[in-house]
Design a protein around this motif. Structure first.
Motif, PDB file in Angstrom:
ATOM      1  N   ALA A  38      -1.810  -5.843  -1.991  1.00 16.25           N
ATOM      2  CA  ALA A  38      -2.962  -6.527  -2.579  1.00 16.25           C
ATOM      3  C   ALA A  38      -3.999  -6.849  -1.516  1.00 16.25           C
ATOM      4  N   THR A  39      -3.625  -6.762  -0.260  1.00 16.51           N
ATOM      5  CA  THR A  39      -4.531  -7.179   0.810  1.00 16.51           C
ATOM      6  C   THR A  39      -4.908  -6.057   1.758  1.00 16.51           C
ATOM      7  N   LEU A  40      -4.282  -4.914   1.638  1.00 16.34           N
ATOM      8  CA  LEU A  40      -4.511  -3.810   2.554  1.00 16.34           C
ATOM      9  C   LEU A  40      -5.800  -3.061   2.221  1.00 16.34           C
ATOM     10  N   ASP A  41      -6.484  -2.567   3.212  1.00 14.74           N
ATOM     11  CA  ASP A  41      -7.674  -1.739   3.013  1.00 14.74           C
ATOM     12  C   ASP A  41      -7.208  -0.321   2.677  1.00 14.74           C
ATOM     13  N   GLY A  42      -7.290   0.023   1.391  1.00 13.41           N
ATOM     14  CA  GLY A  42      -6.791   1.315   0.924  1.00 13.41           C
ATOM     15  C   GLY A  42      -7.492   2.506   1.547  1.00 13.41           C
ATOM     16  N   ASP A  43      -8.809   2.400   1.744  1.00 12.27           N
ATOM     17  CA  ASP A  43      -9.552   3.510   2.349  1.00 12.27           C
ATOM     18  C   ASP A  43      -9.112   3.751   3.792  1.00 12.27           C
ATOM     19  N   LEU A  44      -8.898   2.692   4.511  1.00  8.51           N
ATOM     20  CA  LEU A  44      -8.437   2.805   5.897  1.00  8.51           C
ATOM     21  C   LEU A  44      -7.059   3.471   5.943  1.00  8.51           C
ATOM     22  N   LEU A  45      -6.176   3.047   5.055  1.00  4.26           N
ATOM     23  CA  LEU A  45      -4.833   3.629   5.017  1.00  4.26           C
ATOM     24  C   LEU A  45      -4.891   5.103   4.620  1.00  4.26           C
ATOM     25  N   SER A  46      -5.767   5.444   3.686  1.00  7.50           N
ATOM     26  CA  SER A  46      -5.922   6.837   3.276  1.00  7.50           C
ATOM     27  C   SER A  46      -6.357   7.700   4.461  1.00  7.50           C
ATOM     28  N   ARG A  47      -7.310   7.201   5.239  1.00  3.84           N
ATOM     29  CA  ARG A  47      -7.765   7.955   6.427  1.00  3.84           C
ATOM     30  C   ARG A  47      -6.634   8.075   7.449  1.00  3.84           C
ATOM     31  N   TYR A  48      -5.838   7.022   7.596  1.00  4.71           N
ATOM     32  CA  TYR A  48      -4.715   7.043   8.545  1.00  4.71           C
ATOM     33  C   TYR A  48      -3.739   8.160   8.189  1.00  4.71           C
ATOM     34  N   PHE A  49      -3.545   8.373   6.887  1.00  4.62           N
ATOM     35  CA  PHE A  49      -2.646   9.434   6.432  1.00  4.62           C
ATOM     36  C   PHE A  49      -3.428  10.710   6.096  1.00  4.62           C
ATOM     37  N   ASP A  50      -4.421  11.030   6.905  1.00  2.13           N
ATOM     38  CA  ASP A  50      -5.180  12.286   6.807  1.00  2.13           C
ATOM     39  C   ASP A  50      -5.802  12.505   5.441  1.00  2.13           C
ATOM     40  N   GLY A  51      -6.427  11.489   4.893  1.00  2.00           N
ATOM     41  CA  GLY A  51      -7.128  11.641   3.621  1.00  2.00           C
ATOM     42  C   GLY A  51      -6.221  11.658   2.414  1.00  2.00           C
ATOM     43  N   ALA A  52      -5.068  11.041   2.511  1.00  2.00           N
ATOM     44  CA  ALA A  52      -4.146  11.002   1.374  1.00  2.00           C
ATOM     45  C   ALA A  52      -4.826  10.336   0.185  1.00  2.00           C
ATOM     46  N   PRO A  53      -4.512  10.794  -1.018  1.00  2.00           N
ATOM     47  CA  PRO A  53      -5.140  10.195  -2.197  1.00  2.00           C
ATOM     48  C   PRO A  53      -4.705   8.739  -2.365  1.00  2.00           C
ATOM     49  N   SER A  54      -5.596   7.964  -2.962  1.00  2.00           N
ATOM     50  CA  SER A  54      -5.252   6.569  -3.221  1.00  2.00           C
ATOM     51  C   SER A  54      -5.631   6.221  -4.648  1.00  2.00           C
ATOM     52  N   LEU A  55      -4.978   5.256  -5.177  1.00  2.00           N
ATOM     53  CA  LEU A  55      -5.195   4.810  -6.537  1.00  2.00           C
ATOM     54  C   LEU A  55      -5.533   3.331  -6.478  1.00  2.00           C
ATOM     55  N   LYS A  56      -6.613   2.946  -7.119  1.00  2.00           N
ATOM     56  CA  LYS A  56      -7.007   1.539  -7.139  1.00  2.00           C
ATOM     57  C   LYS A  56      -6.788   0.995  -8.536  1.00  2.00           C
ATOM     58  N   VAL A  57      -6.066  -0.091  -8.613  1.00  2.00           N
ATOM     59  CA  VAL A  57      -5.813  -0.747  -9.884  1.00  2.00           C
ATOM     60  C   VAL A  57      -6.585  -2.060  -9.871  1.00  2.00           C
ATOM     61  N   PRO A  58      -7.528  -2.208 -10.799  1.00  2.00           N
ATOM     62  CA  PRO A  58      -8.316  -3.440 -10.787  1.00  2.00           C
ATOM     63  C   PRO A  58      -7.452  -4.645 -11.133  1.00  2.00           C
ATOM     64  N   GLY A  59      -7.839  -5.748 -10.594  1.00  2.00           N
ATOM     65  CA  GLY A  59      -7.107  -6.971 -10.861  1.00  2.00           C
ATOM     66  C   GLY A  59      -7.840  -8.155 -10.271  1.00  2.00           C
ATOM     67  N   ARG A  60      -7.235  -9.262 -10.355  1.00  2.00           N
ATOM     68  CA  ARG A  60      -7.839 -10.477  -9.830  1.00  2.00           C
ATOM     69  C   ARG A  60      -7.299 -10.749  -8.436  1.00  2.00           C
ATOM     70  N   THR A  61      -8.120 -11.379  -7.636  1.00  2.00           N
ATOM     71  CA  THR A  61      -7.649 -11.795  -6.313  1.00  2.00           C
ATOM     72  C   THR A  61      -7.396 -13.290  -6.344  1.00  2.00           C
ATOM     73  N   PHE A  62      -6.471 -13.703  -5.554  1.00  2.00           N
ATOM     74  CA  PHE A  62      -6.116 -15.106  -5.456  1.00  2.00           C
ATOM     75  C   PHE A  62      -6.189 -15.517  -3.993  1.00  2.00           C
ATOM     76  N   PRO A  63      -6.617 -16.736  -3.741  1.00  2.00           N
ATOM     77  CA  PRO A  63      -6.668 -17.187  -2.350  1.00  2.00           C
ATOM     78  C   PRO A  63      -5.248 -17.295  -1.769  1.00  2.00           C
TER      79      PRO A  63
END
Length: 94
Positions: free
Chosen positions: A27-52
């Protein structure tokens, strides 16, 4: 630190085993950064609410709950201190 080592190990393993599929969720990781780390691996974003998020430590929990540790309890850690003879002794009844 442990997470960093796991990501390094996963990257290395992925390069050796092309059939390996890795699924990471956060819930807190930067998905785009992780995708680039794994050579452009696909990522899926699921919308939701954030909580402090508030980081608390054991000392905070003890203060909030007003819990006191019985230093003579069997499970309580004993603190070592130097004795007058220069040998390590147990402080607090050990």
């Amino acid at each position: 630190v442990e997470g960093d080592l796991v990501l390094l190990a996963l990257l290395d393993l992925r390069q050796r085993r092309s059939e390996l599929r890795i699924i990471l969720m956060s819930a807190t990781l930067d998905g785009d950064l992780l995708s680039r780390y794994f050579d452009g691996a696909p990522s899926l974003k699921v919308p939701g609410r954030t909580f402090p998020v508030t980081a608390l430590f054991l000392e905070d929990a003890l203060e909030i709950t007003k819990h006191t540790v019985d230093r003579f309890a069997d499970w309580a850690a004993r603190v070592r201190s130097a004795s007058p003879e220069g040998r390590g002794g147990l402080k607090g009844g050990g």
